[in-house]
Design a protein around this motif. Structure first.
Motif, PDB file in Angstrom:
ATOM      1  N   ALA A 172       0.844  -1.194   0.000  1.00  0.00           N
ATOM      2  CA  ALA A 172       0.000   0.000   0.000  1.00  0.00           C
ATOM      3  C   ALA A 172       0.879   1.244   0.000  1.00  0.00           C
ATOM      4  O   ALA A 172       0.643   2.186  -0.765  1.00  0.00           O
ATOM      5  N   TYR A 174       3.873   1.644  -1.130  1.00  0.00           N
ATOM      6  CA  TYR A 174       4.502   1.853  -2.443  1.00  0.00           C
ATOM      7  C   TYR A 174       3.516   2.448  -3.438  1.00  0.00           C
ATOM      8  O   TYR A 174       3.848   3.373  -4.178  1.00  0.00           O
ATOM      9  N   THR A 175       2.278   1.909  -3.466  1.00  0.00           N
ATOM     10  CA  THR A 175       1.333   2.436  -4.446  1.00  0.00           C
ATOM     11  C   THR A 175       0.867   3.840  -4.064  1.00  0.00           C
ATOM     12  O   THR A 175       0.278   4.537  -4.877  1.00  0.00           O
ATOM     13  N   LEU A 176       1.113   4.246  -2.826  1.00  0.00           N
ATOM     14  CA  LEU A 176       0.775   5.612  -2.428  1.00  0.00           C
ATOM     15  C   LEU A 176       1.967   6.543  -2.605  1.00  0.00           C
ATOM     16  O   LEU A 176       1.927   7.702  -2.216  1.00  0.00           O
ATOM     17  N   GLY A 177       3.047   6.003  -3.133  1.00  0.00           N
ATOM     18  CA  GLY A 177       4.161   6.878  -3.493  1.00  0.00           C
ATOM     19  C   GLY A 177       5.268   6.987  -2.464  1.00  0.00           C
ATOM     20  O   GLY A 177       6.093   7.895  -2.544  1.00  0.00           O
TER      21      GLY A 177
ATOM     22  N   PRO B 106       6.364   0.027  -8.501  1.00  0.00           N
ATOM     23  CA  PRO B 106       5.069   0.581  -8.102  1.00  0.00           C
ATOM     24  C   PRO B 106       5.137   2.101  -8.064  1.00  0.00           C
ATOM     25  O   PRO B 106       6.208   2.666  -7.870  1.00  0.00           O
ATOM     26  N   GLY B 107       4.016   2.749  -8.258  1.00  0.00           N
ATOM     27  CA  GLY B 107       4.006   4.201  -8.188  1.00  0.00           C
ATOM     28  C   GLY B 107       2.614   4.701  -7.877  1.00  0.00           C
ATOM     29  O   GLY B 107       1.640   3.969  -8.040  1.00  0.00           O
ATOM     30  N   PRO B 108       2.502   5.960  -7.438  1.00  0.00           N
ATOM     31  CA  PRO B 108       1.192   6.498  -7.043  1.00  0.00           C
ATOM     32  C   PRO B 108       0.255   6.727  -8.225  1.00  0.00           C
ATOM     33  O   PRO B 108      -0.916   7.019  -8.024  1.00  0.00           O
ATOM     34  N   ARG B 110      -0.571   4.396 -10.152  1.00  0.00           N
ATOM     35  CA  ARG B 110      -1.369   3.175 -10.208  1.00  0.00           C
ATOM     36  C   ARG B 110      -1.760   2.801  -8.772  1.00  0.00           C
ATOM     37  O   ARG B 110      -1.037   2.101  -8.081  1.00  0.00           O
ATOM     38  N   PHE B 114      -6.847  -2.921  -1.350  1.00  0.00           N
ATOM     39  CA  PHE B 114      -6.714  -4.328  -0.979  1.00  0.00           C
ATOM     40  C   PHE B 114      -7.963  -4.831  -0.258  1.00  0.00           C
ATOM     41  O   PHE B 114      -8.704  -4.061   0.336  1.00  0.00           O
ATOM     42  N   GLY B 132      -0.312   9.698   1.083  1.00  0.00           N
ATOM     43  CA  GLY B 132       0.347   9.874  -0.211  1.00  0.00           C
ATOM     44  C   GLY B 132       0.856  11.293  -0.406  1.00  0.00           C
ATOM     45  O   GLY B 132       1.958  11.508  -0.906  1.00  0.00           O
ATOM     46  N   ARG B 181      -7.801   7.323   0.361  1.00  0.00           N
ATOM     47  CA  ARG B 181      -6.356   7.445   0.399  1.00  0.00           C
ATOM     48  C   ARG B 181      -5.751   7.193  -0.987  1.00  0.00           C
ATOM     49  O   ARG B 181      -4.746   7.799  -1.357  1.00  0.00           O
ATOM     50  N   LEU B 185      -4.825  10.816  -4.688  1.00  0.00           N
ATOM     51  CA  LEU B 185      -3.612  11.002  -5.501  1.00  0.00           C
ATOM     52  C   LEU B 185      -3.931  11.066  -6.988  1.00  0.00           C
ATOM     53  O   LEU B 185      -3.032  11.160  -7.802  1.00  0.00           O
TER      54      LEU B 185
END
Lengths: 339, 290
Positions: A172, A174-177, B106-108, B110, B114, B132, B181, B185
């Motif tokens: 989570a 990582y995907t939030l930056g 990974p990046g914000p 995408r 979960f 974020g 959350r 972004l």
């Protein structure tokens, strides 16, 4: 009455506060009663256990003012606590960040594993002669004994706490930056480094001025050692904390999520370390609860041994409760287990 | 194995809902992607095999792709390959392209939601939503304002819930936090791995309607893995059906976009026909498993 006994044999039936406290008081009363029965009688011949082996309850309590005023048990307790605090702070300052790093960078974890296994399996008693050889008879030896006895456990538990954070939190993040930020790491690590340097130099200063046989002060190069400690402290704090603070996934996710568990394990280990210090204080210590026990065994009165043991238990209990209260304030989102 | 696009199903739209951006590469493209675990050991397992599909970058709207399939067929693997999460990432062979470029990390852009929410326990609702922005270095006042806005958008009560910790919230509320959350972004792709799987049916319908509403606003392309056929037909523009493990795309349906609340639309005849049809395909797959 029948209802009451039924509750005693119901599995996982949680007693209320009062009922739980009553059960504990019952235990204390029972121990005191057994003690009283075993040592009742005016003369030694009347008693089941003679007064040399086990003094009576009354005799023991009578010797308390003696312990408090003549032997100054409070001052000794402060000394014991100070030694444990010194060694344990050092162990936490190194063991916690290293454990966090080892659980984040698993190759580092594999690298440190042999030391961790060795450190956790070394017999604590064997550290006494070793630390005497390395650090002499003074306070440094006692602090370093606690450090060496506890650092591997602190490392292992901290590492385990971080490993216990589920991967989905990291995904989570990582995907939030969450990313690597060298600037934040540099600034933060520099401050931590300065703190480490200040604490280490202060500790060195106090240790070299502590009463008792003092090998540290004998060194002509005191000032050089003082500065050396400062530089060493800065380098240590910086190196340990830079990666933790620079990687946002560690600083913002892994460390805070593992922190309640880390603090909980520190609380338990501090209790153990407080028990270990008595081992070191048996040898050449002017003050300290271990020293009082040792002295009372050789010169008497033996009642002081029992009183000291009770005081140690009470003190350890109070500290434990204090840390639990602190944990509840620091981590309102986490329940701390009742024991 | 090429996926057959079925155009004769009930309640289908045969054309994409908007023209693709001219000249732009597809937003997500899989080219014969295969993922194996434990390669070279006796426990080698193929999670997905030769998965090929293209999702175009549509003008002003995102497509909603629902992914269905028997359990263990590698649905999550596809999502995690797009996101770039280990150990599913990288693929063993084939190409996973995002905007025409291979995915590297990974990046914000995408976002991922979960099933177990993964709300940070040590952060209040508002700090979770602002996570974020905090990582980006947005100043505190600004990110708190934005987070409060999103707390409102996912229909949590800013006054009552903003300073609660996740353990004080119900599952549905926690998933709202996780969605806020992610969406704050403004990701171009949202990956949702059975996000409503642990919720009770009533909460689920509410969340579905909320998701449709928010998705229209953020105009992102959504990949949505689910076990619930009705959910996939309701939410999706397109439904992919994966085969048994190793998963590969067997069928591709275009279905009607959700233009009415879930409770209403799910009662209609064409909707139910589509659901039953897909369910029959899935049942056949589950039976053929062992």
């Amino acid at each position: 009455m029948r209802e009451y006994f039924k509750r005693w044999v119901t599995i996982r039936e949680r007693p209320g506060w009062l009922e739980g406290a009553n059960a504990s008081i019952l235990c204390i009363a029972l121990v005191l009663a057994v003690w009283y029965v075993l040592t009742a009688g005016e003369h030694a011949e009347d008693r089941i256990i003679d007064p040399i082996t086990l003094p009576s309850v009354g005799d023991t309590l009578e010797k308390f003012p003696d312990l408090w005023f003549d032997r100054a048990v409070a001052r000794s307790a402060a000394w014991s606590l100070g030694r444990v605090l010194g060694g344990f702070t050092l162990a936490a300052a190194i063991g916690v960040p290293l454990g966090v790093l080892a659980a984040s960078f698993l190759r580092l974890g594999a690298f440190l594993k042999p030391i961790s296994i060795f450190g956790r399996n070394i017999p604590i008693a064997a550290l006494i002669p070793l630390t005497l050889m390395w650090f002499g008879l003074g306070e440094t030896q006692k602090v370093m004994f606690i450090f060496l006895a506890s650092v591997a456990f602190v490392f292992f538990d901290s590492s385990g706490a971080v490993q216990g954070v589920p991967n989905s939190y990291l995904d989570a993040a990582y995907t939030l930056g969450a990313k690597y930020s060298a600037r934040k790491g540099l600034i933060g690590a520099a401050w931590v480094g300065l703190t480490y340097a200040a604490v280490l130099t202060l500790a060195y200063y106090f240790l070299s001025r502590a009463p008792g046989p003092n090998d540290v002060e004998l060194r002509a190069s005191w000032i050089r050692w003082f500065w050396g400690m400062g530089f060493f402290g800065f380098a240590l704090g910086f190196a340990l904390w830079f990666p933790i603070l620079a990687f946002q996934p560690i600083r913002k996710v892994l460390l805070p999520l593992a922190l309640p568990d880390i603090v909980n394990s520190l609380r338990l280990l501090f209790g153990l370390a407080f028990g270990y210090i008595m081992l070191a204080e048996v040898i050449n210590a002017e003050y300290g609860l271990g020293a009082i026990i040792n002295l009372s065994q050789r010169q008497g009165p033996r009642e002081h041994i029992y009183l000291s043991l009770i005081l140690i238990a009470l003190l350890a209990f109070a500290i434990d409760r204090g840390i639990i209260a602190l944990q509840r304030r620091l981590f309102p989102y986490r329940q701390v287990g009742e024991h | 194995m090429a996926a057959a696009v079925e155009t004769n199903a009930c309640s289908i739209t045969d054309a994409p809902k908007a023209p693709a951006k001219p000249g732009a590469p597809p937003i997500v493209e899989f080219k014969a992607v295969t993922k194996k675990f434990g390669v070279g050991t006796s426990r080698e397992v193929t999670a997905i095999k030769d998965v090929t599909f293209t999702v175009e970058d549509l003008e002003n709207v995102g497509e909603f792709v629902a992914i269905l399939g028997p359990s263990g067929c590698g649905k999550s693997t596809i999502l995690r390959l797009i996101a770039g999460h280990a150990p599913q990432f990288p693929a063993t062979s084939g190409e996973v392209l995002y905007h025409g470029q291979p995915v590297i990390a990974p990046g914000p852009d995408r976002g991922m939601v979960f099933q177990d929410y993964a709300c940070f326990d040590n952060r209040t609702v508002i700090d979770n939503v602002a996570f974020g922005l905090e990582c980006r270095g947005v100043p505190k006042r600004e990110r708190t304002e934005a987070a409060l806005e999103w707390v409102r958008k996912v229909r949590l009560d800013p006054a009552r819930d903003a300073y609660k910790y996740p353990h004080q919230l119900s599952g549905g509320m926690r998933q709202r936090v996780a969605i806020a959350r992610t969406l704050i972004l403004k990701p171009q792709v949202i990956l949702m791995d059975e996000p409503f799987g642990a919720l009770d049916p009533a909460t689920r319908h509410n969340m579905q309607d909320l998701l449709v509403e928010l998705w229209r606003e953020v105009q992102a392309t959504v990949f949505f893995v689910t076990h619930d056929v009705a959910e996939s037909v309701y939410l999706g523009d397109r439904v992919y059906i994966l085969s048994n493990a190793p998963g590969t795309i067997l069928h591709q349906f275009h279905v009607l976009a959700p233009d009415r609340p879930a409770r209403q639309m799910m009662r209609e005849k064409p909707f139910q026909d589509t659901v039953f049809r897909i369910r029959d395909i899935l049942d056949a797959l589950e039976e053929g498993k062992d």
